[in-house]
Design an enzyme around this catalytic site. Structure first.
Site, PDB file in Angstrom:
ATOM      1  N   TRP A  47       0.812  -1.219   0.000  1.00 35.56           N
ATOM      2  CA  TRP A  47       0.000   0.000   0.000  1.00 35.56           C
ATOM      3  C   TRP A  47       0.847   1.271   0.000  1.00 35.56           C
ATOM      4  CZ3 TRP A  47      -5.413  -0.028   2.471  1.00 35.56           C
ATOM      5  CH2 TRP A  47      -6.052  -1.250   2.228  1.00 35.56           C
ATOM      6  N   GLN A  49       2.741   4.237  -1.166  1.00 35.06           N
ATOM      7  CA  GLN A  49       2.739   4.945  -2.439  1.00 35.06           C
ATOM      8  C   GLN A  49       3.995   5.777  -2.648  1.00 35.06           C
ATOM      9  OE1 GLN A  49      -0.821   7.284  -2.173  1.00 35.06           O
ATOM     10  NE2 GLN A  49      -2.168   5.617  -2.772  1.00 35.06           N
ATOM     11  N   GLY A  50       4.359   6.570  -1.628  1.00 34.23           N
ATOM     12  CA  GLY A  50       5.343   7.631  -1.813  1.00 34.23           C
ATOM     13  C   GLY A  50       6.700   7.163  -2.271  1.00 34.23           C
ATOM     14  N   GLU A 126       9.454  15.209   0.089  1.00 29.54           N
ATOM     15  CA  GLU A 126       8.278  15.082   0.945  1.00 29.54           C
ATOM     16  C   GLU A 126       8.492  15.863   2.235  1.00 29.54           C
ATOM     17  OE1 GLU A 126       6.668  10.736  -0.610  1.00 29.54           O
ATOM     18  OE2 GLU A 126       7.695  10.843   1.321  1.00 29.54           O
ATOM     19  N   HIS A 248      -1.770  10.085   8.909  1.00 26.61           N
ATOM     20  CA  HIS A 248      -1.439  10.672   7.610  1.00 26.61           C
ATOM     21  C   HIS A 248      -2.452  11.776   7.315  1.00 26.61           C
ATOM     22  CE1 HIS A 248      -0.486  11.211   3.409  1.00 26.61           C
ATOM     23  NE2 HIS A 248       0.574  10.438   3.580  1.00 26.61           N
ATOM     24  N   ARG A 294       4.345  15.581   9.092  1.00 32.61           N
ATOM     25  CA  ARG A 294       2.977  15.066   9.071  1.00 32.61           C
ATOM     26  C   ARG A 294       2.172  15.412  10.324  1.00 32.61           C
ATOM     27  NH1 ARG A 294       4.010   9.012   6.489  1.00 32.61           N
ATOM     28  NH2 ARG A 294       4.285   9.721   4.340  1.00 32.61           N
ATOM     29  N   HIS A 355      -2.033   6.016  10.389  1.00 31.14           N
ATOM     30  CA  HIS A 355      -1.180   5.600   9.281  1.00 31.14           C
ATOM     31  C   HIS A 355       0.025   4.767   9.692  1.00 31.14           C
ATOM     32  CE1 HIS A 355       0.646   5.738   5.344  1.00 31.14           C
ATOM     33  NE2 HIS A 355       1.717   6.374   5.789  1.00 31.14           N
ATOM     34  N   GLU A 379       7.995  -2.029  11.030  1.00 26.38           N
ATOM     35  CA  GLU A 379       7.094  -1.155  11.774  1.00 26.38           C
ATOM     36  C   GLU A 379       6.743  -1.699  13.158  1.00 26.38           C
ATOM     37  OE1 GLU A 379       2.793   1.172  11.208  1.00 26.38           O
ATOM     38  OE2 GLU A 379       3.541  -0.154   9.630  1.00 26.38           O
ATOM     39  N   ARG A 390       7.604   9.978  12.692  1.00 25.11           N
ATOM     40  CA  ARG A 390       8.340   9.395  11.559  1.00 25.11           C
ATOM     41  C   ARG A 390       8.380  10.356  10.385  1.00 25.11           C
ATOM     42  NH1 ARG A 390       7.096   6.521   6.718  1.00 25.11           N
ATOM     43  NH2 ARG A 390       4.875   6.755   7.114  1.00 25.11           N
ATOM     44  N   LEU A 396      10.261   2.327   4.746  1.00 30.65           N
ATOM     45  CA  LEU A 396      10.752   1.259   3.873  1.00 30.65           C
ATOM     46  C   LEU A 396      12.264   1.128   3.978  1.00 30.65           C
ATOM     47  CD1 LEU A 396       8.562   1.748   0.648  1.00 30.65           C
ATOM     48  CD2 LEU A 396       8.443  -0.139   2.296  1.00 30.65           C
TER      49      LEU A 396
END
Length: 546
Positions: A47, A49-50, A126, A248, A294, A355, A379, A390, A396
């Site tokens: 899932w 995306q970034g 980001e 998120h 975030r 998130h 995680e 974070r 990742l």
């Protein structure tokens, strides 16, 4: 059908980027089992995306990535962990490319196996990052990494994959001295057969992801129920910083897509956050506006929604060239289009959603937990990388780097691990099939509702105490239920969610300040005396050991 017993050198519980990386790193010298609750690719990695953050440009530096992470972590990052993981970022990218991961390249650049600085990856920026250092595969980076690693794992002769297998409990060698106690495997429910099997292993690795499904609204898949954190806690491991749950800022607000994330890279490429009247509001909250970390963006959205009584805010990238938007965010564009939104022509309604779990099982920089031969990566852990918040796309990176570190440590000692204690078969002679499944679904819904209402983006001591009373009652009810009925996937997940919710609430009550992702109206400012102080919870003296 009868129960089975499996024996491996390494048992990996979890099949995302962390679990598969460790399996591939260890499999040349060890027999590895990888367990997935459902399909191998149904976890959070797919899932994502970034992208994945790593220094890849001559104008960027490792020191800059380290400092950006330290700042985003609001005084709680461990510098040694941040340095360790960031410095190994370029090597992690090299390895992923070797596994077949195709990161998006800059235009007019080939896809050959070229050298580090010649690759010309397309890099995005980001929130919290001072440079463009986010490698991505269009807007489906996690899926690309998951599929590439999965393909390699399926082809490896020393890796056995088990889908539809849910961990029930870890198993100890029952050494009377707790300091010498070892993990020797786990009881695992095969959901296809409905039976609990024994998986005996020299080493066991928790790579189960986070716990965001403890909240009503989340960007995570259904399986993010805190299983590894709960398993480790019951087994005697410490956990840390569970009060820091990342929300998120931008999940799509739509009844048919409650968990669909709109990547932070959209804001990195210039998207604005607007109110229903078209006004941009982020510059009022932070000089970095939409590129603030975030926690700041999520609280700003929450504040504006409550101030105005609005159900959502809007993410607007209509001022960018439509072809640019379609080319860089094809998955998001198509999904929004199917739901009636053309993001090149109109702003998209968004809300914050749970998130990422920044706290978790305490490990060292080899992935080792408090219990011998039990590791945790990804995680599920608290390594010290994320601190109180974070930074985008560091997750990742942590998965790949720490999986490699754990694999190296495991292989260095795998031959010397003794397997003299055998695990007894799972005993269900004193339980029956449940005739009250409604209890599980009712408790599940109640838990997620009050966690959202009382332990969400903005907290108070009164709300937390109210949540604690609720969780105490739920925990007692579920313990009783678990004692009388055969285990099911829903019951196991609920049992774990209640455990994790209790850890979150207890941690939040202990932190008498606002810092990073933990914001309480009773203590709205950071306490300088608490900078660098983790919230560490120690399990009961006599943990539940099978």
């Amino acid at each position: 059908m009868s129960k089975e017993k499996f024996e491996f050198d390494v048992l990996v519980i979890g099949s995302g980027a962390a679990g598969l990386t460790l399996a591939l790193k260890a499999a040349d010298k060890a027999r590895v089992a990888v367990l997935s609750k459902s399909k191998l690719s149904d976890g959070s990695t797919s899932w994502a995306q970034g992208g994945i953050a790593a220094v890849q440009h001559d104008k960027d530096t490792l020191e800059s990535h380290i400092e950006d992470t330290m700042v985003a972590g609001a005084g709680l990052c461990h510098r040694d962990a941040v340095s360790y993981i960031v410095e190994r970022g370029p090597k992690a990218i090299n390895w992923l490319v070797e596994q077949g991961v195709e990161f998006t390249r800059r235009e007019n650049n080939g896809k050959g196996r070229d050298t580090f600085m010649e690759r010309e990856f397309h890099l995005t920026q980001e929130g919290g990052h001072s440079h463009r250092r986010i490698l991505h595969s269009a807007d489906a980076t996690g899926k690309e990494i998951q599929m590439s690693l999965e393909e390699q794992a399926r082809a490896h002769p020393n890796i056995t994959l088990f889908e539809n297998h849910v961990a029930v409990d870890l198993v100890s060698d029952k050494n009377p001295d707790p300091s010498l106690r070892k993990c020797i495997g786990a009881y695992i429910l095969d959901t296809d057969r409905g039976l609990v099997d024994v998986f005996q292993a020299k080493t066991t690795v928790l790579a189960t992801g986070g716990a965001s499904r403890v909240y009503l609204y989340t960007s995570n898949p259904d399986g993010s129920t805190g299983d590894g954190i709960a398993l480790a806690w019951r087994f005697g491991c410490r956990v840390a910083n569970m009060e820091f749950n990342q929300f998120h800022p931008t999940c799509l607000y739509h009844s048919e897509a409650r968990t669909f994330l709109l990547t932070e890279a959209l804001r990195g490429e210039g998207a604005y956050l607007r109110l229903s009247n078209g006004e941009r509001f982020m510059p009022r909250f932070d000089e970095r506006a939409e590129l603030a970390p975030r926690d700041i963006v999520a609280r700003a959205i929450d504040h504006e929604m409550k101030r105005l009584g609005e159900a959502c805010v809007y993410l607007d990238i209509t001022h960018k060239d439509p072809e640019f938007v379609k080319g860089h965010f094809p998955t998001i564009y198509e999904r929004c289009l199917k739901l009636g939104y053309d993001m090149t022509q109109q702003p998209i309604p968004v809300v914050p959603a749970a998130h990422y779990t920044c706290g978790g099982v305490m490990t060292d920089l080899h992935g080792r937990t408090d219990v011998t031969n039990l590791y945790a990566i990804g995680e599920v852990t608290h390594t010290g990388l994320h601190g109180a918040n974070r930074m985008a796309s560091n997750s990742l990176l942590e998965c790949v780097v720490m999986a490699n570190a754990a694999a190296e440590d495991i292989l260095a000692k795998i031959e010397s691990i003794d397997e003299t204690v055998a695990i007894k078969p799972w005993d269900e002679s004193r339980v029956t099939d449940s005739d009250e499944e409604v209890v599980v679904s009712h408790n599940w819904n109640e838990l997620r509702h009050f966690m959202w209402d009382y332990v969400g983006i903005v907290r108070t001591t009164r709300r937390l105490e109210r949540a604690q009373r609720r969780i105490d009652m739920l925990a007692a009810e579920i313990r009783e239920y678990y004692s009388f009925f055969r285990v099911t996937p829903d019951l196991l997940e609920l049992r774990n969610l209640v455990t994790v919710a209790n850890l979150i609430i207890r941690s939040a009550l202990q932190r008498t300040e606002s810092r990073g992702l933990h914001y309480t109206l009773d203590y709205p400012d950071p306490d300088p005396d608490l900078e660098g102080v983790d919230t560490i919870l120690k399990p009961p003296r006599r943990p539940v050991l099978r």
